[in-house]
Design a protein around this motif. Structure first.
Motif, short mmCIF file in Angstrom:
data_model
loop_
_atom_site.label_atom_id
_atom_site.label_comp_id
_atom_site.label_asym_id
_atom_site.label_seq_id
_atom_site.Cartn_x
_atom_site.Cartn_y
_atom_site.Cartn_z
N GLN A 29 24.46 16.68 -10.25
CA GLN A 29 23.48 17.53 -10.77
C GLN A 29 23.80 17.75 -12.34
O GLN A 29 24.48 18.48 -12.73
N LEU A 32 18.53 18.15 -17.31
CA LEU A 32 17.79 17.87 -18.74
C LEU A 32 17.45 19.26 -19.46
O LEU A 32 16.61 19.86 -18.71
N GLY A 57 14.94 14.08 -6.92
CA GLY A 57 15.67 15.09 -7.58
C GLY A 57 15.40 15.91 -8.66
O GLY A 57 15.85 15.71 -9.69
N GLU A 78 14.13 16.84 -3.04
CA GLU A 78 15.47 17.41 -3.34
C GLU A 78 16.21 17.67 -2.09
O GLU A 78 15.71 18.14 -1.27
N ASP A 103 17.11 14.35 1.87
CA ASP A 103 17.88 13.32 1.32
C ASP A 103 16.92 12.11 1.19
O ASP A 103 16.32 11.66 2.13
N VAL A 104 16.67 11.64 -0.11
CA VAL A 104 15.57 10.70 -0.38
C VAL A 104 16.06 9.34 0.46
O VAL A 104 14.90 8.60 0.81
N ASN A 128 15.16 11.42 -13.21
CA ASN A 128 16.40 11.27 -13.63
C ASN A 128 17.46 11.26 -12.17
O ASN A 128 17.53 12.30 -11.80
N TYR A 132 25.39 9.07 -8.46
CA TYR A 132 26.25 8.54 -7.36
C TYR A 132 25.35 7.84 -6.49
O TYR A 132 25.96 7.14 -5.87
N1 SAM Z 1 15.10 16.26 -12.35
C1 SAM Z 1 16.10 17.20 -12.86
C2 SAM Z 1 16.22 17.17 -14.37
O1 SAM Z 1 16.00 15.96 -15.03
O2 SAM Z 1 16.67 17.89 -15.04
C3 SAM Z 1 17.41 17.04 -12.08
C4 SAM Z 1 18.02 15.58 -12.04
S1 SAM Z 1 19.87 15.75 -11.29
C5 SAM Z 1 20.36 14.44 -12.48
C6 SAM Z 1 19.83 14.73 -10.03
C7 SAM Z 1 18.91 15.74 -8.61
O3 SAM Z 1 19.02 14.97 -7.67
C8 SAM Z 1 19.45 16.94 -8.37
O4 SAM Z 1 18.77 17.96 -8.54
C9 SAM Z 1 20.51 16.60 -7.12
O5 SAM Z 1 20.44 17.85 -6.13
C10 SAM Z 1 19.22 15.85 -6.43
N2 SAM Z 1 19.98 14.77 -5.53
C11 SAM Z 1 20.93 14.29 -5.58
N3 SAM Z 1 21.24 13.49 -4.28
C12 SAM Z 1 19.95 13.30 -3.64
C13 SAM Z 1 19.30 12.69 -2.52
N4 SAM Z 1 20.20 12.06 -1.80
N5 SAM Z 1 17.92 13.04 -2.34
C14 SAM Z 1 17.23 13.99 -2.99
N6 SAM Z 1 17.61 14.55 -4.14
C15 SAM Z 1 19.04 14.49 -4.42
#
Ligand code: SAM
Length: 296
Positions: A29, A32, A57, A78, A103-104, A128, A132
């Protein structure tokens, strides 16, 4: 800059405070907080009202908001349940956004797309990415039966460098080949770590991937081609020959098979895997495939 944008530093802080949100590093997390960067991402993806977008996400909706303004429909996955209520509030002005709490990597995206997208406009993936799982997410979208024309995704700069790398460079490897086989890959722009809260340790890059009409090279068996490219990079310091015999076997039959295939493909076995172009890997994979081991 629109003061009401989710992504302004002050609005982001206000939202995080209101919900008492604490970041989970394990979920990648890093949000931006630069509206200009978000607009540039949407511009790089050339989103129009005739584009449907899949986002991975959405976080608190910073990028989602910009996508919703430009696109026909947005489907966002998300994983973090704490963000779902936040997103319903922040994105309430955008009826063309559908948030799925999932979970995508476990989602049935093909079924979701069939259900959520009401028009068959071209689909682009814009995100974004949680760092991981950058590679598994990308590989999913590369290999899916969905017709993903374009992906514009943020990732660690170092990973974007590996994906776009050319032969005989340090960054070139099986990931470069796996992606470049399906897509044309280029770095659209670099994003400094200061554009995020919390700040990650490294800079990021926006990678633009455009699907090729046909794969970059013609191979008779894709699985065998990818097995070969992975094997060739197993131990980077070793020769192609060393890596091939390590992966396929050192018995007499295998050695003769590999020697013949290299000869047909006109590739010197003393070369290192990292010097081979996609075309050379394809030539070798096809030669190996056309020359069954058992015929020797
Ligand atoms: N889009 C937002 C931004 O640009 O500010 C947040 C980006 S942040 C780098 C990554 C996002 O992916 C987080 O909100 C996190 O909770 C979500 N995330 C992490 N693993 C995920 C998964 N397996 N499936 C869906 N979302 C996930």
């Amino acid at each position: 800059m629109n003061e009401k944008d989710i992504a302004t530093p002050s609005r982001t802080m206000e939202i995080l405070k209101k919900y008492g949100f604490s970041f989970k590093k394990s979920l990648g997390q890093n949000f931006l907080t630069e509206p200009n960067i978000l607009r540039n991402i949407v511009a790089a993806a050339a989103i129009t009202k005739e584009t449907n977008v899949i986002e991975v996400g959405p976080g608190i909706g910073a990028l989602t908001e910009n996508l919703a303004r430009a696109a026909h429909q947005v489907l966002a996955y998300e994983i973090d349940g704490r963000l779902i209520d936040v997103l319903h509030e922040t994105l309430s002005p955008y009826p063309n956004v559908q948030i799925l709490h999932q979970d995508v990597l476990k989602a049935d995206i093909e079924a979701d797309v069939a259900k959520q997208f009401t028009d068959s406009y071209p689909i682009k993936v814009v995100a974004n990415l949680p760092y991981y799982i950058t590679t598994p997410i990308m590989m999913y979208f590369l290999e899916t039966a969905l017709d993903i024309q374009e992906m514009v995704v943020m990732m660690q700069k170092e990973v974007a460098d590996r994906i776009t790398a050319k032969p005989s460079t340090k960054a070139y490897g099986s990931l470069s080949i796996a992606v470049q086989y399906y897509m044309e890959a280029s770095i659209a722009f670099i994003v400094p770590k200061t554009a995020f809260v919390p700040q990650p340790n490294v800079d990021s890059a926006i990678l633009k991937l455009t699907k090729r009409v046909t794969p970059a090279v013609q191979v008779t068996d894709e699985k065998a081609f990818f097995r070969l490219t992975k094997s060739a990079f197993q131990q980077r310091r070793k020769t192609l020959w060393n890596n091939l015999t390590h992966a396929y076997g050192k018995d007499e039959k295998t050695v003769i098979w590999l020697e013949k295939a290299l000869e047909i493909a006109e590739i010197d076995r003393k070369r290192r895997g990292e010097t081979l172009s996609l075309e050379e890997f394809a030539r070798l994979a096809n030669a190996m495939n056309n020359l069954p081991k058992d015929d020797n």
